[in-house]
Design an enzyme around this catalytic site. Structure first.
Site, PDB file in Angstrom:
ATOM      1  N   LYS A 201      48.686  34.662  37.682  1.00 37.21           N
ATOM      2  CA  LYS A 201      47.588  33.805  38.437  1.00 37.21           C
ATOM      3  C   LYS A 201      48.083  32.425  38.783  1.00 37.21           C
ATOM      4  CE  LYS A 201      42.959  31.666  37.775  1.00 37.21           C
ATOM      5  NZ  LYS A 201      41.865  31.281  37.049  1.00 37.21           N
ATOM      6  N   LYS A 254      46.835  37.426  40.894  1.00 40.41           N
ATOM      7  CA  LYS A 254      45.722  36.508  41.718  1.00 40.41           C
ATOM      8  C   LYS A 254      46.525  35.388  42.234  1.00 40.41           C
ATOM      9  CE  LYS A 254      41.302  34.024  40.766  1.00 40.41           C
ATOM     10  NZ  LYS A 254      40.533  33.730  39.905  1.00 40.41           N
TER      11      LYS A 254
END
Length: 331
Positions: A201, A254
């Protein structure tokens, strides 16, 4: 051999031939639709920076669940916007927390719909950070306390599983979060609940509309001490390997659009399902351009989804999921 013996266009001549040799395809079963639930009554409020995406109060949530399941979607990612925020994000793990209440209701309405619970504190803390804050004893500088935050995240995961969540999806990027949550779930008797790790992320500019949606912008500083530097790729491998060793069941990247190389790296190096999160700004940019008539929304969205699949994504979290499901059904 080469041209004229080899003619690559032979396999592109008709739609039937193209269908026959197509390397990647997109199914409604690849998709997960995020949902935002909030306190209050009779609320279905469109998020200004995310056209077509809404906040739902619990009394309006069932209509959204019926629409999602009617389109053939089988999974949702649940985010909560709480009534109360505090330094420790206690609403995240309260028995009557908004995510817990929503999960119990959804499981009553449709036990077969997969509820994936986002497990983080940023929506629930008054600082907007993904954990509790400590101050350096000498400099006074504020930072997120990793290990103290893990304890609260474990409580959150257990409370979500207790409410009926099928999958726990920790998005906090604390060191050791998968091990802590896996151990906590197992000790609480939820050893069959998988962990969908937000393994890679990045500290990204693509999260802006989401932070509007859950009111989670940091009240000071940023998240660069725990989310990843967008310049780094080898670091993504270390993060993912740690999560595999700690017991993750899925590995997520992500955002997705600017990080397809990372999706491919994970696919080639690990044997767990790879999840691509098509995040809020990726959605909003296309929606805004489509509203202006600058792009063909369906064509560009479907091309992007196939790009994620080609890069190696097994699962796609996307705010376009309902749209895509409708387009696939029409075809």
């Amino acid at each position: 051999m080469s041209f004229p013996v080899v003619r690559n266009r032979r396999l592109r001549g008709t739609a039937a031939i193209r269908n026959l040799v197509r390397e990647n395809s997109l199914s409604v079963h690849d998709l997960v639709q995020p949902i935002f639930v909030t306190f209050g009554h009779n609320i279905k409020h469109e998020i200004e920076s995310m056209p077509g995406v809404y906040h739902f109060s619990l009394d309006r949530l069932e209509e959204e669940i019926k629409e999602i399941t009617g389109l053939g979607l089988q999974a949702i990612l649940l985010f909560g916007v709480p009534e109360h925020k505090d330094a420790e994000g206690t609403s995240a793990f309260a028995e009557d927390g908004i995510v817990q209440q929503a999960t119990r209701l959804i499981k009553q309405w449709n036990p077969n719909l997969l509820v994936i619970a986002d497990t983080c504190l940023c929506q629930f803390t008054d600082t907007g950070h993904c954990g509790v804050i400590h101050h350096h004893p000498v400099t006074g500088q504020a930072d997120v306390a990793n290990d103290a935050s893990l304890e609260l995240l474990v409580q959150t995961a257990i409370s979500q599983a207790k409410a009926g969540a099928d999958i726990i999806a920790p998005s906090n990027m604390m060191d050791g979060y998968v091990h802590a949550i896996r151990s906590g779930l197992d000790e609480a008797g939820y050893e069959q609940v998988p962990v969908m790790a937000y393994s890679v992320k990045y500290s990204s500019a693509y999260y802006g509309p989401f932070r509007d949606a859950v009111h989670s912008s940091p009240q000071f500083g940023d998240r660069k001490t725990y989310q990843m530097d967008p310049a780094n790729a080898r670091e993504a491998m270390r993060e993912a390997e740690n999560d595999v060793l700690e017991g993750a069941d899925f590995l997520m990247v992500k955002p997705a659009l600017a990080y397809m190389d990372i999706i491919r790296m994970l696919k080639e190096n690990f044997d767990l399902p790879v999840v691509a999160y098509n995040v809020s700004a990726e959605y909003s940019m296309v929606k805004a351009a489509a509203i202006q008539g600058w792009v063909n929304e369906q064509a560009i969205v479907m091309e992007t989804m196939l790009g994620f699949k080609r890069a190696g994504a097994d699962i796609i979290l996307t705010y376009f999921a309902k749209d895509i499901a409708g387009w696939l059904r029409a075809e």
